[in-house]
Structure formats: structure tokens, C-alpha cells
Enzyme design. Structure first.
Site, PDB file in Angstrom:
ATOM      1  N   LYS A 262       8.327  13.770  -6.037  1.00  0.00           N
ATOM      2  CA  LYS A 262       7.586  13.120  -4.948  1.00  0.00           C
ATOM      3  C   LYS A 262       7.881  11.625  -4.985  1.00  0.00           C
ATOM      4  CE  LYS A 262       3.806  11.074  -4.317  1.00  0.00           C
ATOM      5  NZ  LYS A 262       4.238  10.033  -3.352  1.00  0.00           N
TER       6      LYS A 262
ATOM      7  N   GLU B 237      -0.242  -8.499 -13.227  1.00  0.00           N
ATOM      8  CA  GLU B 237       1.071  -8.256 -12.637  1.00  0.00           C
ATOM      9  C   GLU B 237       1.017  -8.577 -11.140  1.00  0.00           C
ATOM     10  OE1 GLU B 237       2.342  -4.139 -11.964  1.00  0.00           O
ATOM     11  OE2 GLU B 237       4.276  -4.657 -12.830  1.00  0.00           O
TER      12      GLU B 237
END
Ligand code: NAD
Ligand code: 6OD
Length: 471
Positions: free
Chosen positions: A173, A375
Site C-alpha cells: 500500500k 522533525e
């Protein structure tokens, strides 16, 4: 854009839009797999485990991997077009990194597989006749491969190749933002003479969609995932009940250390590359750089000048991601100093509707500031000075992540002292992102679980079994 299940293409499912990141316009659509289709994909993969695929020898599987690599090469430009359309990345990057690396992923696991040695042991026994112990490697079964949007084909094939090499079947996926090259890969698979159900592809989102349904599926024996650390935690909870193994490549907040004895020009050039490649949307990108105080001003000035001169960079992948990056820049502007960039470039053409952020150099923020600790995954790097090697290591090793780090030094003893002391999975010295696909790849702390690359991948994707024969 179609799913590929049990050897057949399938366009069913509610369509979701695909957006061109360069211009912000709708570029097409892809179908979201229903739960029923995900079930069918897992069933097809499970059935294929006991079909002809089970008796393919390693040499046959290696030949298959080369056929897949040949198939990608034969449609190289189409793969480049699809990767650029989905991600907005510059053609130069897709054609020199993403697509060639996908080819290399298949070829290198083919070669590793053929050369793989099995171990055996002669075991002494009281009757003096001994026993022979040897190891048999079996596939894990049905593997779900779930990948992110930043290096779509590179990261998907990085896991599909070793999973197939070791005899598993796969349900892949890709990210819902970047399904294009995965669709082309399914077409290559369809032409590569592999039994139906060995490779399957479903499209759709993560939570409450194809991603979640796959990870929760009792027919999925292992999950190989690349993406955000938070998503990794969610997937771990999803597989916990059935104790399925996971391999996780997760987020990072990678540090660079620049010592005063470094070749400064090389350190600046390397940091421009490590901070701004794919506009910072590579998990290995450097987001914080610590510079030894005597060269801090010179380094900061040169890096900022280099960042201002950068051209030919790409946009953020989506409006939501652009807004997230700009959110960090807003906070950084209020609390620190912007040495270069900090805004949205203006082109005066249809690119002004896209998701652009300027290459940005920040300084003056405290270490606990969100822009230094979290991040960002954009073209943003923060610079701070340090005075001693110990302080540099402490700064680099702080924080929740531990993926990669880069050390710039001209002192070979320092290089060998500092690099192994970094709390990361990969440390580069005087270079960045130089990859040998046989080496262990992965992160520590919140940056991942397990190692892939070379034998590490072959080991993760197979179950070693001991056979003991009394002689
Ligand atoms: P993401 O975690 O949002 O999504 C990654 C994939 O997981 C997508 O296919 C998504 O649909 C799927 N997903 C999302 N929620 C899910 C759920 N609940 N269950 C199952 N699947 C789910 O990550 P992203 O935004 O696509 O990618 C960026 C992140 O990936 C960054 O944090 C980056 O550092 C990380 N990353 C890490 C590496 C590495 O090697 N360590 C490499 C590339 C990207
Ligand atoms: O180079 C690789 O093998 C790899 N997995 C790179 C990951 C990059 C992250 O964005």
C-alpha cells in the site's frame, strides 16, 4: 490508477483526488480500496503461498527480481514522469536517484539471494557419532508493505524486493499522495511471469482505510513500514494481539557536526545537499547542525549564501505539509533568527499555486524549541555553536530520534572516536547519503525498529528454522 489483486487489475472504490504539488491543481484521481478488496488482496496473497510460488528455487526468484528490474528500466521515463507528477520533485532527482535505486533494489537482492550461504554445525554427542545441525530459511508468509510519499518507488521496492526474494507474498500500500509509480510497478509485475497473488497492490489512506485494515488483518503475517514514528506506534498496537513481526523505518531529526578542523568548503557543500535534497523531504536529511565556535560565523555565512543561491528545488508534497513547515518557520522567526529563506518563493506563473517553501537557514533557537527538537521534514536547518567534542556529542544525541548523523572533520582519529559514539543507526563522515545496499539500514530510539539492507533484510523477511539430524 488501479489496484492489482490476485493477478488482475481492479479500479473499484471511491475515488480520491491527486494534486500536483508544483501548481496546486488537481492532477487526477485514484480509487480507495474497500475493506472487502483489502480482504481479497490478503486472501489472494495467502492462497499464493501454497501455489507454485512455494516451489520456486532461490535462483528462480533471483531471475524474477532481475526481470522486474528489466521491466522498470524498459519504462524508465514513464516511471520518472509518474514520480515527478506525484511528488513534484525535480526530474534530475527522480532520474538519478529514485528510479535507478528501485532497479538496484531488485538487482542487489537477486544477487544477494544467489550468494546466500546457509550455516551448519557438526555437534559432538556422547556416543561419538555426532549430529548435524543446519538452518532452513522459510518465508514469513503474507507481508504488508506500507510506504510513504517522499521516495515512493525507492522505499516501496526497498521492502518488496527482499520480501519476494525470500519467498513471501506481498500486499503493498503506497501513500495515498503518491500512488503513480506503484501502479506502474504492478504493470511490470503483471508482465514478469510471477504467479497470481504473489504481488498485490491496494490504494487508499492510512487510518480507518486500507493501511489500518491491512495491519489489523489476521491474514497478514508481518508488516514492513516506512513513515512517521507516530504511525509506527499505531501499527504496533494493531499487530500486538497476534504478535506479528514488524520492521519500521521511522522519522528523524538528524544532526550534522562540523569541527573546526574540517574542510569548510566541503562541509558547506555537503550540508547544503544533506539539508536541502528533495527540499528536506528525505528522512536522512540534516535538520540541525552544530558547528565548532571558531568556524561558526564563517560556516553560517557560507551556508546561508549557498541556500539563497539554490535553484531547481521542488515543492512540499501537499498543502497540509507546506502549512506544517511554514508553521515551524513562523515560530522560529518569532524566537530566533532567519539567515536565509523563511518564506514562500514567488515565480509569477502557475507555480504560485503550488506548495513551495524557500530553503531556510535558522539560528539562535534554544535546543528545546519545536523547530530544533521536532522533525520538520522540509527545507529547514538550524545552526548552533559548540565548544568541545563532548558537548557536540551530547547535543547530537539529545532528543527522541536516532536515525542518521553526519560528521565533518579532517582528523581521522576524531572521526573514528565521534562516529561510533553517535546514538544513530547510520553515521556518515565527510559525506552524506552514500549508500551501499549491503549495509545495515535503520534507526534507534523513535527512528525505527530492526535493520534492513543486505542480509539484514533477508533475515527479517524469513523465519530461520533449525534442523538437527543425529548421525
Ligand atoms: P505516514 O506515517 O503519515 O504515512 C506512511 C504510510 O502509512 C502511508 O502509506 C499512510 O497511508 C500509511 N498510514 C498512515 N496511518 C496509518 C495507519 N494508522 N495504519 C496503517 N497505515 C497507515 O508518513 P508520511 O507522511 O507518508 O512520510 C513521512 C514520514 O516518513 C516522516 O516522518 C519521515 O521521516 C518518515 N520516513 C522515514 C524513513 C526511514 O527510512 N526512516 C524513510 C522515509 C520516510
Ligand atoms: O536508502 C535507503 O535504503 C533508504 N531506506 C532511504 C530512506 C530515506 C528516507 O526518506
Amino acid at each position: 490508477m488501479r489496484h492489482y489483486v490476485g493477478g488482475g487489475f481492479d479500479g473499484s472504490g471511491v475515488p480520491f483526488p491527486l494534486v500536483d504539488p508544483v501548481r496546486g491543481t488537481t492532477a487526477g484521481e485514484a480509487p480507495a480500496a474497500s475493506r472487502e478488496l483489502v480482504d481479497r488482496a490478503v486472501d489472494a496473497a495467502r492462497a499464493a503461498l501454497s501455489g507454485p510460488w512455494a516451489s520456486w528455487s532461490p535462483a528462480e526468484r533471483a531471475r524474477l527480481l532481475h526481470r522486474i528490474a528489466d521491466g522498470i528500466e524498459a519504462r524508465f521515463e514513464e516511471f520518472v514522469d509518474a514520480e515527478c507528477a506525484d511528488t513534484g520533485k525535480p526530474r534530475e532527482l527522480a532520474s538519478t536517484v529514485d528510479i535507478p535505486r528501485a532497479v538496484a533494489n531488485f538487482r542487489s537482492y537477486a544477487d544477494l539471494l544467489v550468494g546466500r550461504a546457509e550455516r551448519s554445525w557438526n555437534t559432538p554427542t556422547p556416543d561419538g557419532r555426532g549430529a548435524l545441525n543446519y538452518t532452513v530459511h522459510k518465508p514469513l508468509g503474507v507481508v504488508a508493505v506500507i510506504s510513504p510519499w517522499n521516495l515512493p518507488l525507492l522505499l516501496l521496492t526497498w521492502k518488496v524486493a527482499p520480501a519476494l526474494a525470500t519467498g513471501n507474498t506481498v500486499v503493498a500500500k503506497p501513500s495515498e499522495l503518491t500512488p503513480g509509480t506503484a501502479c506502474l510497478l504492478a504493470e511490470v509485475m503483471a508482465g514478469a511471469e510471477l504467479p497470481p497473488g504473489v504481488f498485490n497492490l491496494v490504494h487508499g489512506g492510512g487510518g480507518d482505510a486500507a493501511g489500518q485494515w491491512l495491519t489489523e488483518h489476521p491474514g497478514v503475517d508481518a508488516v514492513a513500514f516506512t513513515g512517521e514514528s507516530r504511525t509506527g506506534s499505531t501499527i504496533m498496537r494493531a499487530v500486538a494481539g497476534r504478535l506479528a513481526p514488524v520492521s519500521f523505518e521511522l522519522g528523524g531529526k538528524n544532526a550534522g557536526l562540523v569541527f573546526a578542523d574540517a574542510d569548510l568548503e566541503r562541509a558547506v557543500e555537503g550540508t547544503l545537499r544533506s539539508a536541502f535534497t528533495h527540499s528536506g523531504q528525505v528522512c536522512l536529511c540534516t535538520e540541525r547542525v552544530y558547528v565548532e565556535r571558531p568556524v561558526f560565523d564563517a560556516f553560517a555565512e557560507a551556508l546561508a549564501a549557498g541556500a539563497r543561491e539554490l535553484t531547481g528545488y521542488g515543492p512540499m508534497v501537499s498543502a497540509a505539509h507546506r502549512d506544517k513547515v511554514l508553521g515551524y518557520l513562523g515560530k522560529a522567526a518569532a524566537d530566533g533568527r532567519i539567515l536565509a529563506g523563511g518564506g514562500v518563493p514567488r515565480f509569477g506563473d502557475d507555480r504560485d499555486g503550488g506548495f513551495w517553501v524557500e530553503p531556510t537557514v535558522l539560528t539562535g533557537l534554544p535546543e528545546d524549541h519545536p523547530a530544533v527538537r521536532e522533525e520538520i521534514f522540509g527545507p529547514v536547518v538550524h545552526l548552533a555553536p559548540f565548544d568541545t567534542e563532548e558537548e557536540a556529542l551530547a547535543l547530537a544525541n539529545a532528543g527522541p530520534y536516532g536515525l542518521a548523523a553526519t560528521v565533518w572533520t579532517g582528523d581521522v582519529s576524531r572521526a573514528h572516536r565521534v562516529a561510533p559514539a553517535l546514538d544513530v543507526g547510520i553515521a556518515w563522515v565527510n559525506t552524506w547519503n552514500l549508500r551501499d545496499l549491503r549495509t545495515p539500514f535503520g534507526g534507534v530510539k523513535a527512528s525505527g525498529i530492526g535493520r534492513e539492507g543486505g542480509d539484514h533484510s533477508l533475515d527479517f523477511f524469513s523465519e530461520p528454522m533449525n534442523v538437527c539430524v543425529k548421525l
